[in-house]
Scaffold this motif. Sequence first.
Motif, PDB file in Angstrom:
ATOM      1  N   GLY A 102     116.685  31.982  15.817  1.00 21.81           N
ATOM      2  CA  GLY A 102     117.996  31.766  15.206  1.00 21.81           C
ATOM      3  C   GLY A 102     118.644  33.014  14.655  1.00 21.81           C
ATOM      4  O   GLY A 102     119.753  32.974  14.158  1.00 21.81           O
ATOM      5  N   ARG A 103     117.932  34.159  14.743  1.00 21.70           N
ATOM      6  CA  ARG A 103     118.519  35.426  14.306  1.00 21.70           C
ATOM      7  C   ARG A 103     118.964  36.220  15.521  1.00 21.70           C
ATOM      8  O   ARG A 103     118.299  36.201  16.548  1.00 21.70           O
ATOM      9  N   TYR A 104     120.030  36.974  15.368  1.00 17.67           N
ATOM     10  CA  TYR A 104     120.558  37.751  16.482  1.00 17.67           C
ATOM     11  C   TYR A 104     120.487  39.237  16.181  1.00 17.67           C
ATOM     12  O   TYR A 104     120.670  39.645  15.040  1.00 17.67           O
ATOM     13  N   TYR A 105     120.164  39.988  17.220  1.00 21.21           N
ATOM     14  CA  TYR A 105     120.052  41.443  17.087  1.00 21.21           C
ATOM     15  C   TYR A 105     120.898  42.109  18.148  1.00 21.21           C
ATOM     16  O   TYR A 105     120.927  41.669  19.294  1.00 21.21           O
ATOM     17  N   ALA A 106     121.550  43.195  17.763  1.00 19.10           N
ATOM     18  CA  ALA A 106     122.330  43.973  18.720  1.00 19.10           C
ATOM     19  C   ALA A 106     121.373  44.793  19.582  1.00 19.10           C
ATOM     20  O   ALA A 106     120.185  44.903  19.277  1.00 19.10           O
ATOM     21  N   GLU A 107     121.901  45.390  20.634  1.00 19.58           N
ATOM     22  CA  GLU A 107     121.109  46.236  21.538  1.00 19.58           C
ATOM     23  C   GLU A 107     120.332  47.316  20.781  1.00 19.58           C
ATOM     24  O   GLU A 107     119.223  47.666  21.138  1.00 19.58           O
ATOM     25  N   ASN A 108     120.950  47.854  19.728  1.00 20.49           N
ATOM     26  CA  ASN A 108     120.314  48.938  18.973  1.00 20.49           C
ATOM     27  C   ASN A 108     119.327  48.425  17.920  1.00 20.49           C
ATOM     28  O   ASN A 108     118.853  49.196  17.092  1.00 20.49           O
ATOM     29  N   GLY A 109     119.053  47.117  17.920  1.00 21.48           N
ATOM     30  CA  GLY A 109     118.062  46.569  17.008  1.00 21.48           C
ATOM     31  C   GLY A 109     118.614  46.144  15.653  1.00 21.48           C
ATOM     32  O   GLY A 109     117.904  45.572  14.834  1.00 21.48           O
TER      33      GLY A 109
END
Length: 132
Positions: free
Chosen positions: A6-13
């Motif tokens: 349920g958590r989202y991370y961008a490409e850079n973490g």
Amino acid sequence: MKGEDGRYYAENGEPTYRVAQGGQVDWYTFDGYRRYHAACHMCHGPSGEGSTIAPPLLVPLKAMDYATFQDIVIHGRQTVGPAQQWVMRAMGEDQNVVCYLPDIFVYLKARSDGALGPLRPDNHQPKPGPRL
Ligand code: HEC
């Protein structure tokens, strides 16, 4: 962007928010709204636009990474001079803040990107269950 529990991370973490089609936000962005309003809005204003005692957050958040944000909130920050008396206390001991820092961060990012308006995002994903 990828999701994990349920958590989202961008490409850079970096932790990030997700607004699905139809406007539904992820749980943590909604939670960040609640935490922001419990711990930060009395100084930074109900929608992060600042007040007489604290600067606005939405513009600086555009360029701020999570590590910097975390450092400011945990250690506090002050600028005390003839023209200005800004004092933000260190909140690193406040469980209601430190345990939810990524949530507050992603909420403010969503606000600062214009992905979310100032109102409570009641259309949100359910709270993720405990890990099995
Ligand atoms: C008692 C009032 C107060 C509270 C509560 C408060 N802040 Fe602050 N905050 C300030 C002040 C004053 C500054 C400016 C400090 C400086 O620049 O010297 C600041 C600065 C900041 C900055 C840096 C902004 C920039 O332009 O770089 C961030 C990020 C921030 N606060 C986040 C938060 C978050 C998140 C919370 C809630 C968890 C919070 N603050 C709660 C008063 C407060």
